[in-house]
Design a protein around this motif. Sequence first.
Motif, PDB file in Angstrom:
ATOM      1  N   ASP A  62     -10.886   4.299   5.399  1.00 31.64           N
ATOM      2  CA  ASP A  62      -9.627   5.013   5.615  1.00 31.64           C
ATOM      3  C   ASP A  62      -9.552   5.700   6.962  1.00 31.64           C
TER       4      ASP A  62
ATOM      5  N   SER B 254      -6.440   8.224   7.574  1.00 32.99           N
ATOM      6  CA  SER B 254      -6.076   9.391   6.764  1.00 32.99           C
ATOM      7  C   SER B 254      -7.238  10.358   6.644  1.00 32.99           C
TER       8      SER B 254
ATOM      9  N   HIS C 291      -5.942   6.462   1.606  1.00 31.08           N
ATOM     10  CA  HIS C 291      -4.581   6.339   2.122  1.00 31.08           C
ATOM     11  C   HIS C 291      -4.486   5.696   3.497  1.00 31.08           C
TER      12      HIS C 291
ATOM     13  N   LEU D 167      -0.118  11.551   2.179  1.00 23.83           N
ATOM     14  CA  LEU D 167      -1.146  10.547   2.496  1.00 23.83           C
ATOM     15  C   LEU D 167      -2.367  11.200   3.137  1.00 23.83           C
TER      16      LEU D 167
ATOM     17  N   TYR E 267       9.222   8.503   1.336  1.00 24.03           N
ATOM     18  CA  TYR E 267       8.352   9.294   2.204  1.00 24.03           C
ATOM     19  C   TYR E 267       9.171  10.164   3.158  1.00 24.03           C
TER      20      TYR E 267
ATOM     21  N   ASN F  39       0.810  -1.210   0.000  1.00 20.06           N
ATOM     22  CA  ASN F  39       0.000   0.000   0.000  1.00 20.06           C
ATOM     23  C   ASN F  39       0.846   1.264   0.000  1.00 20.06           C
ATOM     24  N   ALA F  40       1.856   1.318   0.856  1.00 20.14           N
ATOM     25  CA  ALA F  40       2.801   2.439   0.841  1.00 20.14           C
ATOM     26  C   ALA F  40       3.966   2.055  -0.049  1.00 20.14           C
TER      27      ALA F  40
ATOM     28  N   ALA G 151      -2.031   2.637   3.571  1.00 23.70           N
ATOM     29  CA  ALA G 151      -0.656   3.090   3.366  1.00 23.70           C
ATOM     30  C   ALA G 151      -0.122   3.766   4.615  1.00 23.70           C
ATOM     31  N   LEU G 152      -0.969   4.542   5.288  1.00 23.91           N
ATOM     32  CA  LEU G 152      -0.546   5.226   6.510  1.00 23.91           C
ATOM     33  C   LEU G 152      -0.154   4.212   7.581  1.00 23.91           C
TER      34      LEU G 152
END
Length: 426
Positions: A216, A363, A387, A382, A116, A111-112, A390-391
């Motif tokens: 999310d 997010s 997101h 993000l 960053y 996901n991420a 990913a976060l």
Amino acid sequence: MSIIPSSVLRLLDRLRASYTVEQARSRMSHRAELVPQRALRSSRVTDAASIASLWRQLHAAGVATEAAEPVLADTQTLTDAAAYCANIEAMIGTLKLPLGVIGPLVINGLNANGAYYLPLATTEAALVASYARGAAVATKSGGVTTALLNEGVLRSPGFKFAGLIDAGLFVEWVTRNVDDLQAAAEATTRHGKLISLEPMIDNDIVFLLCRYTTGDAAGQNMVTIATDALCRRIEETCPIKPLHWFIEANFSGDKKASYLGLLTGRGRKVSASVIIPGPLVEKHLHVSVDRMMAYGEMANLGALLSGQLGAQGHYANGLAAFYIATGQDAACVSESAVGFTRMERRGADLFISVTLPNILVGSVGGGTGLPSQSAALSLLGLKGTGHGAALAEVAAALCLCGEISIMGAIAAGHFASAHDKLARRR
């Protein structure tokens, strides 16, 4: 020889030196003159006028200095006051924290995925420097591999019955009416989904372990409202009536480190890992792979003997700074900072992984829309819908970086000197 612990004796000696018995009784007795005639009155609406009203009351009570108001209720805070309306009551201003940044941290995740820059809000010197060092080592090693393994936020209502038979009949009814209960819960939210409903009986008490996906968002309020609707549907339609019930019966692990969270997860379960080449271990951590492994072996024993939930160095440091910076519920660090750090020799290289079963981040929602926190999420790339997963992977990768750095510092004998240099003698 006294069998009373010396700490108790020292405390009693200090108390005797400070107060007579009469003085202690006076200090600890009810004092009517200190009872306020009127509590603080605050508006339900957060705006510049409500902030000013509270400051007038604080000044009148004699607890506010003239210097405090312009610092906490500065011009920008008053201009943005309405933005905080959904996040706080009795607001008198904003608190400024130092915000650091680390990166680039390369993450190779499901996901991420990318490089960053992570914002960290803290007052602890050496923290940002430590995580930055871990991020640099991980990135030079090719980046951190991450994966979201599971997700589901828990809420655990409890029901009390007249006896064990009624509790069993209730569980049977729940299992036969789960579709209706699921519909009642999900009618309260556009994004939440009830993915499991697990009864747990303790004689005449039944816990319903309700697990939700929350899109999310971190989802704490979302699952509370959904579960309340589910329980009220039970109250309306179930023929086996409980003597009483509660929306949360302290079984879910909400804001607490628990074995349940460790085993089944509460929030997002994420694992992150990196293989650090041996030469990079020696160059950047100033220690050998063998020495790192020796420390890891002893640290795991320490975790085992002390009864830790999991075994790790300091997840809470990075998570607290990251949660505050990005508008997460900082109290969730108490359960998020549970997990396992593992080190293995891979030939001449060092494998390090972290697995955290209770990362509670979002997010969207909560404090993510506040001015500073929204800006920090934008820096991270993000912010907003799409997101959340990913976060969570970024949060796990951050914890891995912290483990690399602190274990390297302790193994190399630099832990105390680094804090002395950065925290005391800067």
